[in-house]
Design an enzyme around this catalytic site. Sequence first.
Site, PDB file in Angstrom:
ATOM      1  N   GLU A   1     106.896  14.661 -21.933  1.00 32.70           N
ATOM      2  CA  GLU A   1     108.370  13.961 -21.602  1.00 32.70           C
ATOM      3  C   GLU A   1     108.097  12.550 -21.092  1.00 32.70           C
ATOM      4  O   GLU A   1     108.866  11.813 -21.320  1.00 32.70           O
ATOM      5  CB  GLU A   1     108.946  15.234 -20.702  1.00 32.70           C
ATOM      6  CG  GLU A   1     109.301  16.058 -21.287  1.00 32.70           C
ATOM      7  CD  GLU A   1     109.708  17.325 -20.329  1.00 32.70           C
ATOM      8  OE1 GLU A   1     109.033  17.719 -19.586  1.00 32.70           O
ATOM      9  OE2 GLU A   1     110.857  17.814 -20.568  1.00 32.70           O
TER      10      GLU A   1
ATOM     11  N   ALA B   1     103.770  19.214 -16.190  1.00 32.98           N
ATOM     12  CA  ALA B   1     104.133  19.157 -14.647  1.00 32.98           C
ATOM     13  C   ALA B   1     102.880  20.177 -13.992  1.00 32.98           C
ATOM     14  O   ALA B   1     102.309  20.958 -14.706  1.00 32.98           O
ATOM     15  CB  ALA B   1     105.532  19.733 -14.368  1.00 32.98           C
TER      16      ALA B   1
ATOM     17  N   GLU C   1     106.781  24.787 -22.725  1.00 32.56           N
ATOM     18  CA  GLU C   1     107.419  25.705 -21.480  1.00 32.56           C
ATOM     19  C   GLU C   1     107.669  26.957 -21.597  1.00 32.56           C
ATOM     20  O   GLU C   1     107.748  27.856 -20.869  1.00 32.56           O
ATOM     21  CB  GLU C   1     108.532  24.643 -20.681  1.00 32.56           C
ATOM     22  CG  GLU C   1     108.175  23.498 -20.232  1.00 32.56           C
ATOM     23  CD  GLU C   1     107.653  22.203 -21.086  1.00 32.56           C
ATOM     24  OE1 GLU C   1     107.829  22.402 -22.241  1.00 32.56           O
ATOM     25  OE2 GLU C   1     107.902  20.971 -20.603  1.00 32.56           O
TER      26      GLU C   1
HETATM   27  N1  COA Z   1      99.228  22.273 -14.225  1.00 30.27           N
HETATM   28  C1  COA Z   1      98.328  22.488 -13.233  1.00 30.27           C
HETATM   29  N2  COA Z   1      97.027  22.609 -13.471  1.00 30.27           N
HETATM   30  C2  COA Z   1      96.689  22.325 -14.789  1.00 30.27           C
HETATM   31  C3  COA Z   1      97.734  21.934 -15.901  1.00 30.27           C
HETATM   32  C4  COA Z   1      99.066  21.952 -15.490  1.00 30.27           C
HETATM   33  N3  COA Z   1     100.077  21.670 -16.239  1.00 30.27           N
HETATM   34  N4  COA Z   1      96.863  22.095 -16.999  1.00 30.27           N
HETATM   35  C5  COA Z   1      95.858  22.043 -16.689  1.00 30.27           C
HETATM   36  N5  COA Z   1      95.675  22.535 -15.256  1.00 30.27           N
HETATM   37  C6  COA Z   1      94.260  22.668 -14.869  1.00 30.27           C
HETATM   38  C7  COA Z   1      93.924  24.400 -15.146  1.00 30.27           C
HETATM   39  O1  COA Z   1      94.447  25.125 -14.273  1.00 30.27           O
HETATM   40  C8  COA Z   1      92.582  23.863 -14.783  1.00 30.27           C
HETATM   41  O2  COA Z   1      92.195  23.943 -13.330  1.00 30.27           O
HETATM   42  P1  COA Z   1      90.784  24.876 -12.473  1.00 30.27           P
HETATM   43  O3  COA Z   1      89.791  24.099 -13.012  1.00 30.27           O
HETATM   44  O4  COA Z   1      91.341  24.716 -11.135  1.00 30.27           O
HETATM   45  O5  COA Z   1      91.196  26.262 -12.877  1.00 30.27           O
HETATM   46  C9  COA Z   1      91.993  22.431 -14.916  1.00 30.27           C
HETATM   47  O6  COA Z   1      93.224  21.863 -15.189  1.00 30.27           O
HETATM   48  C10 COA Z   1      91.439  22.396 -16.373  1.00 30.27           C
HETATM   49  O7  COA Z   1      91.974  22.899 -17.440  1.00 30.27           O
HETATM   50  P2  COA Z   1      91.601  24.288 -18.406  1.00 30.27           P
HETATM   51  O8  COA Z   1      92.892  24.953 -18.598  1.00 30.27           O
HETATM   52  O9  COA Z   1      90.345  24.750 -17.829  1.00 30.27           O
HETATM   53  O10 COA Z   1      91.261  23.354 -19.612  1.00 30.27           O
HETATM   54  P3  COA Z   1      91.301  23.562 -21.248  1.00 30.27           P
HETATM   55  O11 COA Z   1      90.419  22.365 -21.886  1.00 30.27           O
HETATM   56  O12 COA Z   1      90.781  24.918 -21.484  1.00 30.27           O
HETATM   57  O13 COA Z   1      92.674  23.417 -21.598  1.00 30.27           O
HETATM   58  C11 COA Z   1      94.929  22.489 -21.630  1.00 30.27           C
HETATM   59  C12 COA Z   1      93.559  22.138 -21.518  1.00 30.27           C
HETATM   60  C13 COA Z   1      95.796  21.287 -21.610  1.00 30.27           C
HETATM   61  C14 COA Z   1      95.247  23.122 -23.135  1.00 30.27           C
HETATM   62  C15 COA Z   1      95.499  23.764 -20.916  1.00 30.27           C
HETATM   63  O14 COA Z   1      95.063  23.382 -19.516  1.00 30.27           O
HETATM   64  C16 COA Z   1      96.786  23.924 -20.637  1.00 30.27           C
HETATM   65  O15 COA Z   1      97.415  24.633 -21.593  1.00 30.27           O
HETATM   66  N6  COA Z   1      97.435  23.445 -19.740  1.00 30.27           N
HETATM   67  C17 COA Z   1      99.095  23.744 -19.600  1.00 30.27           C
HETATM   68  C18 COA Z   1      99.862  23.029 -20.415  1.00 30.27           C
HETATM   69  C19 COA Z   1     101.180  23.197 -20.106  1.00 30.27           C
HETATM   70  O16 COA Z   1     101.716  24.525 -20.344  1.00 30.27           O
HETATM   71  N7  COA Z   1     101.984  22.320 -19.706  1.00 30.27           N
HETATM   72  C20 COA Z   1     103.407  22.485 -19.466  1.00 30.27           C
HETATM   73  C21 COA Z   1     103.760  22.753 -17.776  1.00 30.27           C
HETATM   74  S1  COA Z   1     105.189  22.846 -17.529  1.00 30.27           S
END
Ligand code: COA
Length: 260
Positions: A115, A66, A135
């Site tokens: 999910e 999300a 989460e």
């Molecule tokens: N919601 C909003 N933005 C998200 C996102 C999410 N769930 N997942 C990634 N993004 C955004 C990042 O904030 C970043 O945005 P920015 O460039 O404006 O800062 C962009 O997507 C790229 O992500 P980044 O984290 O820089 O890439 P990465 O390759 O280093 O890592 C992930 C990728 C997926 C491991 C990491 O983004 C992550 O852990 N995301 C969240 C996962 C999560 O907790 N999901 C559950 C949500 S309830």
Amino acid sequence: MSFQFLLLENIGATRIITINRPDQMNALNKATIEELHTAFEDAEADEHVRAIILTGAGEKAFVAGADIKEFASFSVEQGMELSLLGHEQLFNFVERLNTPVIAAVNGYAFGGGLELAMSCHMRVASSNAVMGLPEVSLGVIPGYGGTQRLPRLVGRGKATELIVTAGRLSAADALQWGLVNHVVELEALMQFTTDLAGKIEKLSPSAISSALRAVQAGFDSESVGLKAEAEEFGKCFGTEDFKEGTTAFMEKRKPTFTGK
Ligand code: COA
């Protein structure tokens, strides 16, 4: 019909829906969820569509969850509403479609991404895919059905471990756990998934719809758990841990939780 965050393509009688926000790891914001609802509804209503494939744009992410930035400032009530509306518009909606839906998991599938894949009827993952429900590392819980669908797919013990440790599963582990049906190389993912859909295309649409409804009927008691999940999800939005977890994500640092 054109969408801001989706791409649509037809291959034979298969509709391919691609979530197209690769710069945000295809995270599910409100608009994307609404568009997905419309795209699935359209596919279901089209008698030429016999199978649906859902995937993410780019080579890194299926859906990274999300949209954390969108819900970080939500209240307890808004949090609960987010979960309930999500079930209605997308997650329960997809699960109850009469047209088989295959998730082609092409990279990260975290939180709402996993999910969503679990709401689909079948899952095929690329070998680079990584899955998890992280989460609790944000001070919240899975709110789009993860607490119900993961135990169903992999068993209660493994599901609980993955959720409470915010663990990550490789594609190979996901295959071994039974979370995905197949793992193939990324380059082969769409061909493999389209071939799987092609097998469905040749069979009786009415019998397939009946089979989907019968399978679903066995899980209808889950609505109690989904309601409890939405309530617990909402409560998290009133905690200091939630504010710390979401703020830390946006500030790209590790959170410090106090349990308050
Ligand atoms: N919601 C909003 N933005 C998200 C996102 C999410 N769930 N997942 C990634 N993004 C955004 C990042 O904030 C970043 O945005 P920015 O460039 O404006 O800062 C962009 O997507 C790229 O992500 P980044 O984290 O820089 O890439 P990465 O390759 O280093 O890592 C992930 C990728 C997926 C491991 C990491 O983004 C992550 O852990 N995301 C969240 C996962 C999560 O907790 N999901 C559950 C949500 S309830």
